[in-house]
Design an enzyme around this catalytic site. Sequence first.
Site, short mmCIF file in Angstrom:
data_model
loop_
_atom_site.label_atom_id
_atom_site.label_comp_id
_atom_site.label_asym_id
_atom_site.label_seq_id
_atom_site.Cartn_x
_atom_site.Cartn_y
_atom_site.Cartn_z
N LYS A 9 61.08 99.91 13.65
CA LYS A 9 60.14 100.82 14.33
C LYS A 9 59.22 100.02 15.27
O LYS A 9 59.16 98.79 15.19
CB LYS A 9 59.35 101.60 13.28
CG LYS A 9 60.24 102.46 12.37
CD LYS A 9 59.40 103.31 11.42
CE LYS A 9 60.26 104.04 10.41
NZ LYS A 9 59.46 104.90 9.52
N TYR A 49 64.08 113.02 13.22
CA TYR A 49 63.21 113.38 12.10
C TYR A 49 63.14 114.89 11.86
O TYR A 49 62.16 115.39 11.30
CB TYR A 49 61.81 112.81 12.31
CG TYR A 49 61.70 111.33 11.96
CD1 TYR A 49 62.09 110.86 10.71
CD2 TYR A 49 61.19 110.41 12.87
CE1 TYR A 49 61.99 109.52 10.38
CE2 TYR A 49 61.08 109.05 12.55
CZ TYR A 49 61.49 108.62 11.29
OH TYR A 49 61.38 107.29 10.97
N ASN A 112 54.94 102.31 8.46
CA ASN A 112 55.99 101.46 7.90
C ASN A 112 56.98 101.07 8.99
O ASN A 112 57.15 101.77 9.98
CB ASN A 112 56.62 102.05 6.62
CG ASN A 112 57.52 103.23 6.87
OD1 ASN A 112 57.99 103.46 7.98
ND2 ASN A 112 57.77 104.00 5.82
N HIS A 115 63.30 101.84 9.31
CA HIS A 115 63.97 103.06 8.85
C HIS A 115 65.38 102.70 8.39
O HIS A 115 66.05 101.89 9.03
CB HIS A 115 64.08 104.08 9.98
CG HIS A 115 65.02 105.21 9.65
ND1 HIS A 115 64.60 106.35 8.99
CD2 HIS A 115 66.36 105.36 9.84
CE1 HIS A 115 65.65 107.14 8.80
NE2 HIS A 115 66.73 106.56 9.31
N GLU A 126 72.68 110.06 11.88
CA GLU A 126 71.77 109.17 12.63
C GLU A 126 72.54 108.20 13.52
O GLU A 126 72.13 107.94 14.65
CB GLU A 126 70.87 108.43 11.63
CG GLU A 126 69.91 109.39 10.92
CD GLU A 126 69.22 108.81 9.70
OE1 GLU A 126 69.48 107.62 9.36
OE2 GLU A 126 68.43 109.54 9.08
P1 DAT Z 1 61.83 107.07 4.30
O1 DAT Z 1 61.44 106.47 5.63
O2 DAT Z 1 61.55 106.13 3.16
O3 DAT Z 1 63.22 107.63 4.28
P2 DAT Z 1 60.87 109.80 4.49
O4 DAT Z 1 62.22 110.15 5.05
O5 DAT Z 1 60.35 110.63 3.37
O6 DAT Z 1 60.83 108.28 4.03
O7 DAT Z 1 59.79 109.86 5.65
C1 DAT Z 1 60.11 109.42 6.96
C2 DAT Z 1 58.93 108.69 7.53
O8 DAT Z 1 57.84 109.58 7.64
C3 DAT Z 1 58.41 107.55 6.68
O9 DAT Z 1 59.10 106.34 6.91
C4 DAT Z 1 56.99 107.45 7.12
C5 DAT Z 1 56.61 108.90 7.38
N1 DAT Z 1 55.98 109.50 6.20
C6 DAT Z 1 56.58 109.95 5.08
N2 DAT Z 1 55.70 110.42 4.19
C7 DAT Z 1 54.48 110.28 4.79
C8 DAT Z 1 53.14 110.57 4.40
N3 DAT Z 1 52.86 111.12 3.21
N4 DAT Z 1 52.15 110.25 5.26
C9 DAT Z 1 52.40 109.71 6.46
N5 DAT Z 1 53.63 109.40 6.90
C10 DAT Z 1 54.67 109.68 6.07
MG MG Z 2 64.05 109.22 5.28
#
Ligand code: DAT
Ligand code: MG
Length: 149
Positions: A9, A49, A112, A115, A126
């Site tokens: 990212k 997303y 973070n 991805h 993806e």
């Molecule tokens: P991952 O990236 O571990 O697959 P995810 O698909 O649940 O996690 O979420 C995608 C991204 O969205 C994640 O990398 C960061 C953001 N995100 C997820 N939960 C969040 C939260 N509670 N607050 C802020 N950003 C969040």
């Molecule tokens: Mg995810």
Amino acid sequence: MERTFVMLKPGSIQRGLIGHIISRFENRGLKITAMKMLQVTTELAERHYAEHKEKPFYESLVGYITSGPVVAMVLEGPQAISVVRKMMGATDPLESSPGTIRGDLGLFTGKNIVHGSDSEASAKREIGLFFSDEDFVSYKKCDEEWILE
Ligand code: DAT
Ligand code: MG
């Protein structure tokens, strides 16, 4: 061999961590079969997303992922999807174990830095969003016989 989609990212690029993160995947034995640096458009970010569209963090997530260039790649290896997910650590860096990419290199979920696809279906979807067939390179790595059984 299984393929997964990985994206470094914008924070990774801004913080000079591209080489460090790719090294972790290389050192593990995963093979890069496609890779590019690009600026993600809002449209691509929204498609990538889409599953999070109704979440409260959706707008900031799209904002972050389009805030600067990313490095997208396809990694190949045995159980590459779960191997990469384990190497990345938990979504929230505060919950990620030390030794994981997120656990070693960050503090906030919204920032973070990497991805990785979470399932076979996500990987396929993806990869298709970011790459086409001609982006893939088929080659043999000389260390494969020391890594694969
Ligand atoms: P991952 O990236 O571990 O697959 P995810 O698909 O649940 O996690 O979420 C995608 C991204 O969205 C994640 O990398 C960061 C953001 N995100 C997820 N939960 C969040 C939260 N509670 N607050 C802020 N950003 C969040
Ligand atoms: Mg995810």
